[in-house]
Write a protein that holds these residues in place. Structure first.
Motif, PDB file in Angstrom:
ATOM      1  N   LEU A  49       0.840  -1.198   0.000  1.00 13.30           N
ATOM      2  CA  LEU A  49       0.000   0.000   0.000  1.00 13.30           C
ATOM      3  C   LEU A  49       0.873   1.245   0.000  1.00 13.30           C
ATOM      4  CD1 LEU A  49      -3.081  -0.360   2.393  1.00 13.30           C
ATOM      5  CD2 LEU A  49      -3.028  -0.403  -0.104  1.00 13.30           C
ATOM      6  N   ASP A  50       0.666   2.078  -1.005  1.00 12.22           N
ATOM      7  CA  ASP A  50       1.277   3.401  -1.016  1.00 12.22           C
ATOM      8  C   ASP A  50       0.311   4.351  -0.308  1.00 12.22           C
ATOM      9  OD1 ASP A  50       2.970   5.482  -1.517  1.00 12.22           O
ATOM     10  OD2 ASP A  50       2.411   5.704  -3.629  1.00 12.22           O
ATOM     11  N   SER A  51       0.825   5.371   0.350  1.00 13.64           N
ATOM     12  CA  SER A  51      -0.050   6.269   1.096  1.00 13.64           C
ATOM     13  C   SER A  51       0.507   7.676   1.097  1.00 13.64           C
ATOM     14  CB  SER A  51      -0.207   5.774   2.546  1.00 13.64           C
ATOM     15  OG  SER A  51       1.034   5.809   3.224  1.00 13.64           O
ATOM     16  N   GLY A  52      -0.369   8.624   1.406  1.00 17.01           N
ATOM     17  CA  GLY A  52       0.043  10.019   1.519  1.00 17.01           C
ATOM     18  C   GLY A  52      -0.815  10.742   2.532  1.00 17.01           C
ATOM     19  N   VAL A  53      -0.197  11.585   3.342  1.00 18.15           N
ATOM     20  CA  VAL A  53      -0.933  12.363   4.343  1.00 18.15           C
ATOM     21  C   VAL A  53      -1.619  13.545   3.660  1.00 18.15           C
ATOM     22  CG1 VAL A  53      -0.751  13.750   6.441  1.00 18.15           C
ATOM     23  CG2 VAL A  53       0.670  11.694   6.168  1.00 18.15           C
ATOM     24  N   VAL A  54      -2.889  13.727   3.947  1.00 22.14           N
ATOM     25  CA  VAL A  54      -3.637  14.871   3.432  1.00 22.14           C
ATOM     26  C   VAL A  54      -3.985  15.838   4.563  1.00 22.14           C
ATOM     27  CG1 VAL A  54      -5.713  15.622   2.193  1.00 22.14           C
ATOM     28  CG2 VAL A  54      -4.595  13.461   1.565  1.00 22.14           C
ATOM     29  N   TRP A  55      -4.491  15.273   5.677  1.00 18.06           N
ATOM     30  CA  TRP A  55      -4.908  16.118   6.797  1.00 18.06           C
ATOM     31  C   TRP A  55      -4.252  15.629   8.090  1.00 18.06           C
ATOM     32  CZ3 TRP A  55      -8.805  13.690   3.757  1.00 18.06           C
ATOM     33  CH2 TRP A  55      -9.435  14.547   2.814  1.00 18.06           C
ATOM     34  N   PRO A  56      -3.266  16.333   8.632  1.00 15.60           N
ATOM     35  CA  PRO A  56      -2.825  16.028   9.993  1.00 15.60           C
ATOM     36  C   PRO A  56      -4.018  16.239  10.933  1.00 15.60           C
ATOM     37  CG  PRO A  56      -1.285  17.483   8.875  1.00 15.60           C
ATOM     38  CD  PRO A  56      -2.516  17.426   8.020  1.00 15.60           C
ATOM     39  N   ASP A  57      -4.196  15.334  11.886  1.00 12.88           N
ATOM     40  CA  ASP A  57      -5.413  15.344  12.703  1.00 12.88           C
ATOM     41  C   ASP A  57      -5.066  15.178  14.181  1.00 12.88           C
ATOM     42  OD1 ASP A  57      -8.217  15.629  12.737  1.00 12.88           O
ATOM     43  OD2 ASP A  57      -8.502  13.465  12.911  1.00 12.88           O
ATOM     44  N   PRO A  58      -4.644  16.255  14.864  1.00 12.42           N
ATOM     45  CA  PRO A  58      -4.324  16.142  16.289  1.00 12.42           C
ATOM     46  C   PRO A  58      -5.565  15.775  17.104  1.00 12.42           C
ATOM     47  CG  PRO A  58      -4.358  18.444  15.596  1.00 12.42           C
ATOM     48  CD  PRO A  58      -4.453  17.620  14.347  1.00 12.42           C
ATOM     49  N   LEU A  59      -5.343  14.970  18.140  1.00 17.09           N
ATOM     50  CA  LEU A  59      -6.425  14.495  18.998  1.00 17.09           C
ATOM     51  C   LEU A  59      -6.341  15.163  20.363  1.00 17.09           C
ATOM     52  CD1 LEU A  59      -6.045  10.685  18.165  1.00 17.09           C
ATOM     53  CD2 LEU A  59      -7.637  12.300  17.110  1.00 17.09           C
ATOM     54  N   ALA A  60      -7.463  15.178  21.085  1.00 23.63           N
ATOM     55  CA  ALA A  60      -7.512  15.800  22.404  1.00 23.63           C
ATOM     56  C   ALA A  60      -8.382  14.961  23.332  1.00 23.63           C
ATOM     57  CB  ALA A  60      -8.067  17.221  22.314  1.00 23.63           C
ATOM     58  N   VAL A  61      -8.068  15.017  24.624  1.00 26.45           N
ATOM     59  CA  VAL A  61      -8.883  14.352  25.646  1.00 26.45           C
ATOM     60  C   VAL A  61     -10.029  15.291  26.014  1.00 26.45           C
ATOM     61  CG1 VAL A  61      -8.929  13.325  27.941  1.00 26.45           C
ATOM     62  CG2 VAL A  61      -6.869  13.143  26.525  1.00 26.45           C
ATOM     63  N   VAL A  62     -11.246  14.760  26.000  1.00 29.87           N
ATOM     64  CA  VAL A  62     -12.426  15.587  26.260  1.00 29.87           C
ATOM     65  C   VAL A  62     -13.338  14.915  27.274  1.00 29.87           C
ATOM     66  CG1 VAL A  62     -12.365  16.665  23.978  1.00 29.87           C
ATOM     67  CG2 VAL A  62     -13.691  14.566  24.315  1.00 29.87           C
ATOM     68  N   THR A  63     -14.115  15.725  27.951  1.00 31.86           N
ATOM     69  CA  THR A  63     -15.128  15.243  28.893  1.00 31.86           C
ATOM     70  C   THR A  63     -16.346  16.157  28.793  1.00 31.86           C
ATOM     71  OG1 THR A  63     -14.438  16.659  30.721  1.00 31.86           O
ATOM     72  CG2 THR A  63     -13.348  14.506  30.529  1.00 31.86           C
ATOM     73  N   ALA A  64     -17.391  15.769  29.509  1.00 36.33           N
ATOM     74  CA  ALA A  64     -18.524  16.673  29.688  1.00 36.33           C
ATOM     75  C   ALA A  64     -18.092  17.830  30.590  1.00 36.33           C
ATOM     76  CB  ALA A  64     -19.687  15.917  30.320  1.00 36.33           C
ATOM     77  N   PRO A  65     -18.688  19.003  30.445  1.00 33.52           N
ATOM     78  CA  PRO A  65     -18.341  20.130  31.321  1.00 33.52           C
ATOM     79  C   PRO A  65     -18.578  19.844  32.803  1.00 33.52           C
ATOM     80  CG  PRO A  65     -19.546  20.897  29.390  1.00 33.52           C
ATOM     81  CD  PRO A  65     -19.618  19.392  29.374  1.00 33.52           C
ATOM     82  N   THR A  66     -19.435  18.842  33.092  1.00 33.42           N
ATOM     83  CA  THR A  66     -19.739  18.508  34.491  1.00 33.42           C
ATOM     84  C   THR A  66     -18.856  17.402  35.040  1.00 33.42           C
ATOM     85  OG1 THR A  66     -21.437  16.974  33.669  1.00 33.42           O
ATOM     86  CG2 THR A  66     -22.150  19.209  34.245  1.00 33.42           C
ATOM     87  N   HIS A  67     -17.905  16.913  34.263  1.00 32.07           N
ATOM     88  CA  HIS A  67     -17.030  15.819  34.707  1.00 32.07           C
ATOM     89  C   HIS A  67     -16.144  16.298  35.859  1.00 32.07           C
ATOM     90  CE1 HIS A  67     -13.833  12.757  34.476  1.00 32.07           C
ATOM     91  NE2 HIS A  67     -14.721  12.008  33.847  1.00 32.07           N
ATOM     92  N   PRO A  68     -15.810  15.403  36.804  1.00 30.72           N
ATOM     93  CA  PRO A  68     -14.969  15.807  37.946  1.00 30.72           C
ATOM     94  C   PRO A  68     -13.622  16.418  37.550  1.00 30.72           C
ATOM     95  CG  PRO A  68     -15.965  13.669  38.368  1.00 30.72           C
ATOM     96  CD  PRO A  68     -16.302  14.022  36.958  1.00 30.72           C
TER      97      PRO A  68
END
Length: 289
Positions: free
Chosen positions: A156-175
């Protein structure tokens, strides 16, 4: 041999179902059965056994399958090579992509594509990135636009189109919401809702956590990031999502030493000819950086 009959044979073999094969080929089940009957009469062997609701390859079917795949791949390669001879871009382009990319990344690209190349018949399939890569390797799709695997896949040949950084998320009411900094050890004490363990995204997240000696307590897993966003927003657990998906329904956590990242891009088979429609799509994708 009739290539349509070979295509029906391969789809039934792969899906172990006449019904699913008919759905994938956009045919009726009687039409699938008719093509297989004609193929069996031509080669003089029964290709499938029906055992209850199961559809199993006979010895003759198992022997024919790899040759049928190669025959269809050769015909498809010829079609793609011929499409390069004409200055006009036309014909069929089969693409597999994930729901997330199809909803959030591809629309502007495809809008330009169908406007500039109206003679191309886009055959778009929504599926998990892992399944799309397998379909490209098997020759069922020409391209995948997917979450790229951690390690390159053979052939498989491949190429990056969109770098996609991830983040840790919670509900605003999370401890943990609102804390200036969160330790991974604190995060691990709370339940998580994460992508399914078979997905590339899950493997990226788990590899980052394992490198730091942390094992998440997964309450629920699903392949759909939009579903994970909803589950995190209602407080079912923390999650890891693309930064581009974060809105007022979520709280982003500042987790020390944890910055997972994935890349979204294209894949194609290294041993197959590139059709004219695929070539111009690759050019458009290269312009989206």
């Amino acid at each position: 041999m009739d290539t349509q009959a070979l295509a029906a044979f391969i789809e039934v073999a792969d899906s172990a179902s006449f019904t699913r094969a008919a759905e994938r080929l956009h045919l009726s089940q009687p039409a699938i059965s008719k093509r297989l009957k004609a193929l069996e009469e031509q080669i003089g062997h029964r290709l499938f056994d029906r055992v209850g609701r199961s559809v199993l390859l006979t010895d003759a079917g198992a022997a024919l399958l790899p040759y049928a795949r190669r025959a269809l791949q050769t015909v498809e390669d010829g079609r793609r090579a011929l499409s390069q001879l004409s200055g006009q871009v036309s014909g069929r382009l089969s693409i597999g992509t994930s729901h997330h990319i199809g909803l959030h990344r591809l629309p502007p690209v495809l809008k330009r594509y169908v406007h500039q190349f109206p003679d191309v018949d886009l055959d778009l399939h929504f599926m998990d990135s892992e399944d799309a890569c397998e379909a490209v390797l098997a020759g069922r799709l020409e391209m995948g636009i997917v979450t790229l695997p951690l390690q390159p896949l053979i052939h498989l040949d491949s190429g990056v189109v969109w770098p996609d950084p991830l983040a840790v998320v919670t509900a605003p009411t999370h401890p943990l919401a609102g804390q200036r900094r969160v330790r991974l050890e604190d995060l691990a004490r709370h339940p998580a809702v994460l992508p399914d363990e078979d997905t590339y995204t899950h493997r990226i997240i788990r590899a980052e956590l394992q490198a730091r000696g942390v094992a998440p307590r997964v309450r629920l897993a699903t392949n759909y990031l939009e579903t994970l966003k909803m589950l995190a927003a209602i407080g079912l657990g923390w999650s890891v999502l693309p930064e581009s998906m974060i809105d007022d329904s979520l709280c982003r956590l500042n987790v020390q030493g944890f910055k997972p990242h994935r890349d979204l891009g294209w894949v194609r088979h290294t041993g197959r000819a590139v059709s004219g429609p695929a070539r111009v799509l690759l050019e458009l994708l290269s312009e989206t950086h």
